[in-house]
Design a protein around this motif. Structure first.
Motif, PDB file in Angstrom:
ATOM      1  N   ARG A  64       3.287   5.095  21.701  1.00 27.11           N
ATOM      2  CA  ARG A  64       2.292   6.010  22.250  1.00 27.11           C
ATOM      3  C   ARG A  64       0.929   5.669  21.659  1.00 27.11           C
ATOM      4  O   ARG A  64       0.821   4.954  20.653  1.00 27.11           O
ATOM      5  N   ALA A  65      -0.120   6.180  22.286  1.00 27.52           N
ATOM      6  CA  ALA A  65      -1.489   5.965  21.828  1.00 27.52           C
ATOM      7  C   ALA A  65      -2.096   7.314  21.468  1.00 27.52           C
ATOM      8  O   ALA A  65      -1.939   8.294  22.206  1.00 27.52           O
ATOM      9  N   LEU A  66      -2.787   7.364  20.334  1.00 23.37           N
ATOM     10  CA  LEU A  66      -3.409   8.609  19.864  1.00 23.37           C
ATOM     11  C   LEU A  66      -4.910   8.406  19.693  1.00 23.37           C
ATOM     12  O   LEU A  66      -5.357   7.401  19.107  1.00 23.37           O
ATOM     13  N   GLN A  67      -5.667   9.353  20.206  1.00 26.09           N
ATOM     14  CA  GLN A  67      -7.113   9.334  20.021  1.00 26.09           C
ATOM     15  C   GLN A  67      -7.455   9.976  18.673  1.00 26.09           C
ATOM     16  O   GLN A  67      -7.075  11.116  18.406  1.00 26.09           O
ATOM     17  N   THR A  68      -8.164   9.250  17.847  1.00 26.17           N
ATOM     18  CA  THR A  68      -8.485   9.773  16.514  1.00 26.17           C
ATOM     19  C   THR A  68      -9.715  10.675  16.526  1.00 26.17           C
ATOM     20  O   THR A  68      -9.841  11.553  15.668  1.00 26.17           O
ATOM     21  N   GLY A  69     -10.633  10.447  17.476  1.00 25.30           N
ATOM     22  CA  GLY A  69     -11.870  11.231  17.497  1.00 25.30           C
ATOM     23  C   GLY A  69     -12.878  10.762  16.475  1.00 25.30           C
ATOM     24  O   GLY A  69     -13.915  11.405  16.274  1.00 25.30           O
ATOM     25  N   ASP A  70     -12.614   9.652  15.803  1.00 22.00           N
ATOM     26  CA  ASP A  70     -13.567   9.109  14.838  1.00 22.00           C
ATOM     27  C   ASP A  70     -13.799   7.630  15.134  1.00 22.00           C
ATOM     28  O   ASP A  70     -13.410   7.117  16.184  1.00 22.00           O
ATOM     29  N   MET A  71     -14.397   6.927  14.209  1.00 25.52           N
ATOM     30  CA  MET A  71     -14.758   5.533  14.422  1.00 25.52           C
ATOM     31  C   MET A  71     -13.547   4.617  14.644  1.00 25.52           C
ATOM     32  O   MET A  71     -13.699   3.503  15.136  1.00 25.52           O
ATOM     33  N   ARG A  72     -12.385   5.094  14.330  1.00 24.91           N
ATOM     34  CA  ARG A  72     -11.189   4.267  14.513  1.00 24.91           C
ATOM     35  C   ARG A  72     -10.744   4.202  15.971  1.00 24.91           C
ATOM     36  O   ARG A  72      -9.965   3.326  16.340  1.00 24.91           O
ATOM     37  N   ASN A 117      -5.242  -0.393  15.443  1.00 28.91           N
ATOM     38  CA  ASN A 117      -6.244  -0.309  16.496  1.00 28.91           C
ATOM     39  C   ASN A 117      -6.846  -1.683  16.731  1.00 28.91           C
ATOM     40  O   ASN A 117      -7.988  -1.823  17.139  1.00 28.91           O
ATOM     41  N   ALA A 118      -6.058  -2.711  16.467  1.00 31.28           N
ATOM     42  CA  ALA A 118      -6.505  -4.080  16.680  1.00 31.28           C
ATOM     43  C   ALA A 118      -6.428  -4.429  18.156  1.00 31.28           C
ATOM     44  O   ALA A 118      -5.743  -3.777  18.942  1.00 31.28           O
ATOM     45  N   ALA A 119      -7.124  -5.491  18.516  1.00 29.06           N
ATOM     46  CA  ALA A 119      -7.117  -5.906  19.915  1.00 29.06           C
ATOM     47  C   ALA A 119      -5.781  -6.522  20.306  1.00 29.06           C
ATOM     48  O   ALA A 119      -5.373  -6.445  21.459  1.00 29.06           O
ATOM     49  N   ALA A 120      -5.117  -7.154  19.346  1.00 24.25           N
ATOM     50  CA  ALA A 120      -3.839  -7.800  19.628  1.00 24.25           C
ATOM     51  C   ALA A 120      -2.692  -6.905  19.174  1.00 24.25           C
ATOM     52  O   ALA A 120      -2.860  -6.011  18.354  1.00 24.25           O
ATOM     53  N   SER A 121      -1.506  -7.169  19.731  1.00 26.16           N
ATOM     54  CA  SER A 121      -0.313  -6.439  19.322  1.00 26.16           C
ATOM     55  C   SER A 121       0.487  -7.286  18.346  1.00 26.16           C
ATOM     56  O   SER A 121       0.670  -8.480  18.555  1.00 26.16           O
ATOM     57  N   TYR A 122       0.970  -6.647  17.276  1.00 26.44           N
ATOM     58  CA  TYR A 122       1.723  -7.370  16.248  1.00 26.44           C
ATOM     59  C   TYR A 122       3.191  -6.943  16.221  1.00 26.44           C
ATOM     60  O   TYR A 122       3.920  -7.294  15.312  1.00 26.44           O
ATOM     61  N   GLU A 123       3.573  -6.214  17.256  1.00 28.42           N
ATOM     62  CA  GLU A 123       4.953  -5.735  17.339  1.00 28.42           C
ATOM     63  C   GLU A 123       5.936  -6.899  17.465  1.00 28.42           C
ATOM     64  O   GLU A 123       6.982  -6.930  16.809  1.00 28.42           O
ATOM     65  N   THR A 144       0.833  -1.197   0.000  1.00 25.39           N
ATOM     66  CA  THR A 144       0.000   0.000   0.000  1.00 25.39           C
ATOM     67  C   THR A 144       0.873   1.254   0.000  1.00 25.39           C
ATOM     68  O   THR A 144       2.092   1.184  -0.109  1.00 25.39           O
ATOM     69  N   ASP A 145       0.220   2.408   0.120  1.00 24.65           N
ATOM     70  CA  ASP A 145       0.966   3.668   0.142  1.00 24.65           C
ATOM     71  C   ASP A 145       1.293   4.059   1.588  1.00 24.65           C
ATOM     72  O   ASP A 145       1.087   3.269   2.510  1.00 24.65           O
ATOM     73  N   ARG A 146       1.763   5.274   1.751  1.00 25.72           N
ATOM     74  CA  ARG A 146       2.186   5.737   3.079  1.00 25.72           C
ATOM     75  C   ARG A 146       1.163   6.663   3.715  1.00 25.72           C
ATOM     76  O   ARG A 146       1.501   7.492   4.561  1.00 25.72           O
ATOM     77  N   ALA A 147      -0.086   6.509   3.375  1.00 28.55           N
ATOM     78  CA  ALA A 147      -1.107   7.431   3.877  1.00 28.55           C
ATOM     79  C   ALA A 147      -1.184   7.422   5.405  1.00 28.55           C
ATOM     80  O   ALA A 147      -1.218   8.486   6.044  1.00 28.55           O
ATOM     81  N   LEU A 148      -1.209   6.235   6.014  1.00 30.58           N
ATOM     82  CA  LEU A 148      -1.304   6.181   7.469  1.00 30.58           C
ATOM     83  C   LEU A 148      -0.004   6.654   8.121  1.00 30.58           C
ATOM     84  O   LEU A 148      -0.029   7.283   9.189  1.00 30.58           O
ATOM     85  N   LEU A 149       1.122   6.385   7.513  1.00 27.76           N
ATOM     86  CA  LEU A 149       2.382   6.896   8.053  1.00 27.76           C
ATOM     87  C   LEU A 149       2.371   8.417   8.042  1.00 27.76           C
ATOM     88  O   LEU A 149       2.805   9.065   9.005  1.00 27.76           O
ATOM     89  N   THR A 150       1.866   8.983   6.972  1.00 30.28           N
ATOM     90  CA  THR A 150       1.783  10.442   6.863  1.00 30.28           C
ATOM     91  C   THR A 150       0.834  11.023   7.893  1.00 30.28           C
ATOM     92  O   THR A 150       1.112  12.064   8.521  1.00 30.28           O
ATOM     93  N   GLU A 151      -0.284  10.325   8.120  1.00 33.24           N
ATOM     94  CA  GLU A 151      -1.292  10.836   9.049  1.00 33.24           C
ATOM     95  C   GLU A 151      -0.844  10.759  10.502  1.00 33.24           C
ATOM     96  O   GLU A 151      -1.128  11.670  11.289  1.00 33.24           O
ATOM     97  N   PHE A 152      -0.126   9.714  10.861  1.00 39.60           N
ATOM     98  CA  PHE A 152       0.149   9.465  12.270  1.00 39.60           C
ATOM     99  C   PHE A 152       1.619   9.619  12.667  1.00 39.60           C
ATOM    100  O   PHE A 152       2.010   9.219  13.762  1.00 39.60           O
ATOM    101  N   THR A 153       2.404  10.216  11.811  1.00 40.14           N
ATOM    102  CA  THR A 153       3.786  10.544  12.192  1.00 40.14           C
ATOM    103  C   THR A 153       4.078  11.983  11.776  1.00 40.14           C
ATOM    104  O   THR A 153       3.278  12.605  11.061  1.00 40.14           O
TER     105      THR A 153
END
Length: 249
Positions: A173-181, A201-207, A99-108
């Motif tokens: 860190r954890a960020l509140q999106t303020g939307d359905m996510r 925002n999954a229930a499990a950690s994949y780190e 995919t592209d870097r849209a989420l990286l751009t949004e959250f970094t």
């Protein structure tokens, strides 16, 4: 008396002439046979050049391998396969895979994006594991030294929790999106010069799986990171050395 003296003189002259003839004969014989006095051996004054010192070639380091999206996070791929099999791939509208870097751009921030642009190689992947409202995105990159140092300095000056987990340095860190996510959990894991950013925002950690999978694909990197002086609590740290310590030698 006179006659006797003349006779002795004549005999002496005869012997002289005889020896002269023999000498002339020997000289001529040597000339005809090609015999000459041995020439003195010439002295070689040129020193034989010494071999230059052998310089060992630099050790070759295996290049970093970034697996394809289907294999870069084993746990995420397994959960996605189970979800698609249960609910049906035809019902899923979200895209997954490369995919592209849209989420990286949004959250970094700018420093992370600059590091991503400077990366030697990078891969952006996402998985669908529960309809369209659950996100699991991973950006994996190999960074040059200067980009790595700049990014680490930026994270240390930002609102991150830093921890040492086995051979990994992790910022989270954890960020509140303020939307359905809802709440997005963001982790940045560094293994040598490899940077793994997980946004989910999954229930499990994949780190854990992201790090394990990368080290399994890069055994030389795993060996270089394993130390005997790192305190590892199985309940708190990522057991990143599992694949490195148990693979066949």
């Amino acid at each position: 008396m006179v006659g006797g003296g003349d006779m002795r003189l004549t005999q002496a002259q005869t012997r002289l002439r005889l020896w002269a003839g023999v000498s002339l004969f020997i000289t001529a014989t040597l000339a005809l046979s090609g015999c000459h006095p041995a020439e003195p051996e010439s002295q070689n004054t040129v020193e034989t050049p010494k071999n230059p010192p052998t310089v060992a070639p630099p050790a070759q380091v295996a290049p970093i391998v970034l697996p394809e999206c289907g294999a870069i996070n084993a746990a995420a791929s397994a959960q996605q396969a189970a979800f698609l099999a249960e609910f049906g791939e035809e019902r899923i509208t979200a895209s997954y895979g490369e995919t592209d870097r849209a989420l990286l751009t949004e959250f970094t921030g700018p420093a992370a994006l600059a590091a991503a642009d400077a990366s030697l190689q990078a891969r952006s992947c996402n998985w669908v594991i529960y309809f369209d409202s659950v996100y699991l995105y991973q950006f994996t990159a190999e960074l040059p030294d200067d980009a790595l140092e700049s990014l680490l300095a930026d994270f240390r000056g930002a609102d991150f929790t830093e921890s040492e987990r086995g051979p990994a340095t992790v910022f989270s860190r954890a960020l509140q999106t303020g939307d359905m996510r809802g709440t997005m959990d963001i982790t940045h894991t560094f293994l040598g010069n490899v940077w793994i950013a997980l946004i989910e925002n999954a229930a499990a950690s994949y780190e854990q799986s992201a790090a394990d999978t990368l080290l399994a694909a890069n055994p030389e990197l795993a060996d270089s990171l394993v130390t005997s002086c790192v305190d590892r609590d199985a309940g708190e740290v990522i057991t990143l050395v599992r694949h490195a310590s148990h693979r066949p030698r």
